[in-house]
Scaffold this active site. Sequence first.
Site, PDB file in Angstrom:
ATOM      1  CB  SER A  15      -0.984   0.004   1.175  1.00  0.00           C
ATOM      2  OG  SER A  15      -0.320   0.199   2.396  1.00  0.00           O
ATOM      3  CG  ASN A  16       3.537   2.767   2.947  1.00  0.00           C
ATOM      4  OD1 ASN A  16       3.305   3.955   3.150  1.00  0.00           O
ATOM      5  ND2 ASN A  16       3.347   1.826   3.873  1.00  0.00           N
ATOM      6  CG  MET A  92       8.405  -7.182   6.300  1.00  0.00           C
ATOM      7  SD  MET A  92       8.711  -5.847   7.482  1.00  0.00           S
ATOM      8  CE  MET A  92       7.071  -5.179   7.695  1.00  0.00           C
ATOM      9  CG  ASN A 109      12.320   1.449   6.838  1.00  0.00           C
ATOM     10  OD1 ASN A 109      11.617   0.735   6.105  1.00  0.00           O
ATOM     11  ND2 ASN A 109      12.318   1.291   8.166  1.00  0.00           N
ATOM     12  CG  HIS A 111       8.927   1.389  12.128  1.00  0.00           C
ATOM     13  ND1 HIS A 111       8.896   0.010  12.010  1.00  0.00           N
ATOM     14  CD2 HIS A 111       8.610   1.653  13.422  1.00  0.00           C
ATOM     15  CE1 HIS A 111       8.596  -0.528  13.177  1.00  0.00           C
ATOM     16  NE2 HIS A 111       8.422   0.449  14.053  1.00  0.00           N
ATOM     17  CG  ASP A 147      12.244  -0.539  12.218  1.00  0.00           C
ATOM     18  OD1 ASP A 147      12.171  -0.431  10.991  1.00  0.00           O
ATOM     19  OD2 ASP A 147      11.654  -1.431  12.859  1.00  0.00           O
ATOM     20  CB  ALA A 175      -0.527   8.856   9.195  1.00  0.00           C
ATOM     21  CD  GLU A 176       2.724   3.082   7.579  1.00  0.00           C
ATOM     22  OE1 GLU A 176       3.505   2.610   6.744  1.00  0.00           O
ATOM     23  OE2 GLU A 176       2.126   2.378   8.421  1.00  0.00           O
TER      24      GLU A 176
END
Length: 218
Positions: A15-16, A92, A109, A111, A147, A175-176
Amino acid sequence: MARLKLGVLVSGRGSNLQALIDACRDPAFPAEVALVVSNVAGAPALERARAAGVPSETIPHRGFPSRAAFDAAVDGRLRTAGVGLVCLAGFMRLFTPEFVAGWRDRMLNIHPSLLPAFPGLDPHGQAIAAGVRISGCTVHLVRAAMDCGPIVVQAAVPVLPADTPESLGARVLAAEHRAYPLAVRLFAEGRVRVAGESVTIDGADWDAAPTLLCPAGP
Ligand code: GAR
């Protein structure tokens, strides 16, 4: 205007990746997705790339004798495609320090927590267990540890009393999808300045702030 070429690395839903593809559809957006690489065959993210007409390929990590060999294969594909910025989007798998050094300050990245809080697995469960009132997401430059790295953009959302990891995760995910394109735009515009282990944004004002308050805010 030459657009910055993005190499988006994925392992799952994508989705990102979709948010980045959608942002790049705007001819005024200063970047384009040049290549999508998945380490997982059949990842739904690959179908999103195909549907958008973006070049994609699978490089299954299991097919390589070592982590270094897998990383070298990914590195080669990114460089052949002329990638200027690597975007980890639900990828991942940890890279070797050598790979990370080769893309230092040219790899982002995302997170789903306000780092440095709650890195790693189950960040939403961690946030609820800690009783925080605000969570969110972080887009950061990648360093060798998981991360962590200089923060480019953060977006904040409320944690509500009835939240489950799933409901909080859905709010953070929305929000991402705003934070990642913003971070890429700031980077592509040459406005991300790395000083030591922190980032300043050239010409930041409230309209292009590296902080989003969601669902309100710019
Ligand atoms: C996103 O929530 C992203 O922040 C997270 O994986 C999800 C991927 O979703 N990444 C991490 O947890 C990295 N430590 P997507 O495939 O729909 O973009």
